[in-house]
Motif scaffolding. Structure first.
Motif, PDB file in Angstrom:
ATOM      1  N   ASP A  44     -28.236  -1.498 139.743  1.00 51.57           N
ATOM      2  CA  ASP A  44     -28.677  -2.621 138.915  1.00 51.57           C
ATOM      3  C   ASP A  44     -27.993  -3.917 139.340  1.00 51.57           C
ATOM      4  N   TYR A  48     -29.846  -7.237 140.509  1.00 52.02           N
ATOM      5  CA  TYR A  48     -29.582  -8.531 139.866  1.00 52.02           C
ATOM      6  C   TYR A  48     -29.305  -9.604 140.922  1.00 52.02           C
ATOM      7  N   SER A  66     -30.312 -13.393 132.706  1.00 52.40           N
ATOM      8  CA  SER A  66     -29.252 -12.655 132.014  1.00 52.40           C
ATOM      9  C   SER A  66     -29.000 -11.282 132.614  1.00 52.40           C
ATOM     10  N   ARG A  67     -30.084 -10.565 132.894  1.00 52.76           N
ATOM     11  CA  ARG A  67     -29.926  -9.199 133.383  1.00 52.76           C
ATOM     12  C   ARG A  67     -31.176  -8.775 134.143  1.00 52.76           C
ATOM     13  N   VAL A  68     -30.947  -7.959 135.177  1.00 52.05           N
ATOM     14  CA  VAL A  68     -32.039  -7.341 135.925  1.00 52.05           C
ATOM     15  C   VAL A  68     -31.623  -5.898 136.139  1.00 52.05           C
ATOM     16  N   SER A  69     -32.533  -4.967 135.828  1.00 50.91           N
ATOM     17  CA  SER A  69     -32.154  -3.560 135.964  1.00 50.91           C
ATOM     18  C   SER A  69     -33.379  -2.690 136.231  1.00 50.91           C
ATOM     19  N   HIS A  84     -40.607  -8.435 131.730  1.00 49.77           N
ATOM     20  CA  HIS A  84     -39.701  -9.564 131.545  1.00 49.77           C
ATOM     21  C   HIS A  84     -39.566  -9.794 130.045  1.00 49.77           C
ATOM     22  N   ILE A  98     -31.895 -15.281 126.152  1.00 52.04           N
ATOM     23  CA  ILE A  98     -31.688 -14.141 127.038  1.00 52.04           C
ATOM     24  C   ILE A  98     -32.953 -13.958 127.864  1.00 52.04           C
ATOM     25  N   ASN A  99     -32.801 -13.961 129.175  1.00 50.72           N
ATOM     26  CA  ASN A  99     -33.895 -13.711 130.107  1.00 50.72           C
ATOM     27  C   ASN A  99     -33.552 -12.462 130.888  1.00 50.72           C
ATOM     28  N   GLU A 100     -34.353 -11.433 130.743  1.00 52.30           N
ATOM     29  CA  GLU A 100     -34.068 -10.224 131.497  1.00 52.30           C
ATOM     30  C   GLU A 100     -35.331  -9.669 132.133  1.00 52.30           C
ATOM     31  N   LYS A 102     -36.822  -5.985 133.842  1.00 55.91           N
ATOM     32  CA  LYS A 102     -36.673  -4.542 134.054  1.00 55.91           C
ATOM     33  C   LYS A 102     -37.736  -4.115 135.054  1.00 55.91           C
TER      34      LYS A 102
END
Length: 168
Positions: A44, A48, A66-69, A84, A98-100, A102
């Motif tokens: 992850d 990211y 914020s996060r990429v997984s 997203h 929060i911007n993530e 997956k």
């Protein structure tokens, strides 16, 4: 005749060519010729960093990521390759965003072009929420071969359904 569920909307001529590749058992050969290896982005954190670099290169000063997984709960069958999320909350009098992103776990072991196409697609949603002309223009700005990669990804998913893993 095989059901080509990932290729809905393509012309009958294109579908027939794909069907011929499947019947002649040449789909794997075509995919391996175009994409001989898989990427090395397995964690992850590495994902990211990869997404962060694409964002920095093409999207300037948009909202921070914020996060990429990778997410094993995303099912490609339900037409989701990635997701997203954009969430705004008031926290202590401040607005926190929060911007993530997956990405479906199936792409942990796939050609880098497919991973890039998915990350580019999800990043484009930060600026354009709908799949409209501006959205696809942004995708093509970040990855000029976006549409070819998307089509080839659909071929790859078709192969996975029919035969299983292409890169053993």
């Amino acid at each position: 005749m095989t059901t080509l569920k990932y290729l809905g909307g393509y012309s009958p001529e294109t579908l027939q060519k794909v069907q011929t590749l499947i019947e002649e058992d040449r789909l794997a050969e075509v995919l391996r010729a175009r994409y001989p290896s898989v990427h090395a982005i397995r964690t992850d954190n590495a994902l990211y960093q990869y997404a962060q670099q694409l964002k920095a290169d093409f999207m300037g000063k948009t909202q921070p990521l914020s996060r990429v997984s990778y997410d094993s709960k995303i099912k490609v069958i339900q037409h989701a390759l990635g997701q997203h999320h954009y969430i705004s909350r008031i926290h202590g009098g401040k607005l926190k965003t929060i911007n993530e992103i997956k990405i479906a776990s199936v792409f942990r072991k796939a050609p880098e072009a497919f991973l890039k196409m998915i990350v580019v697609h999800e990043l484009a949603h930060f600026k354009e929420k709908e799949h409209n002309k501006a959205f696809y223009q942004l995708c093509c700005h970040m990855e000029p071969n976006y549409h070819q990669y998307e089509f080839d990804l659909r071929l790859y998913l078709t192969y996975l359904d029919l035969k299983g893993d292409l890169y053993v």
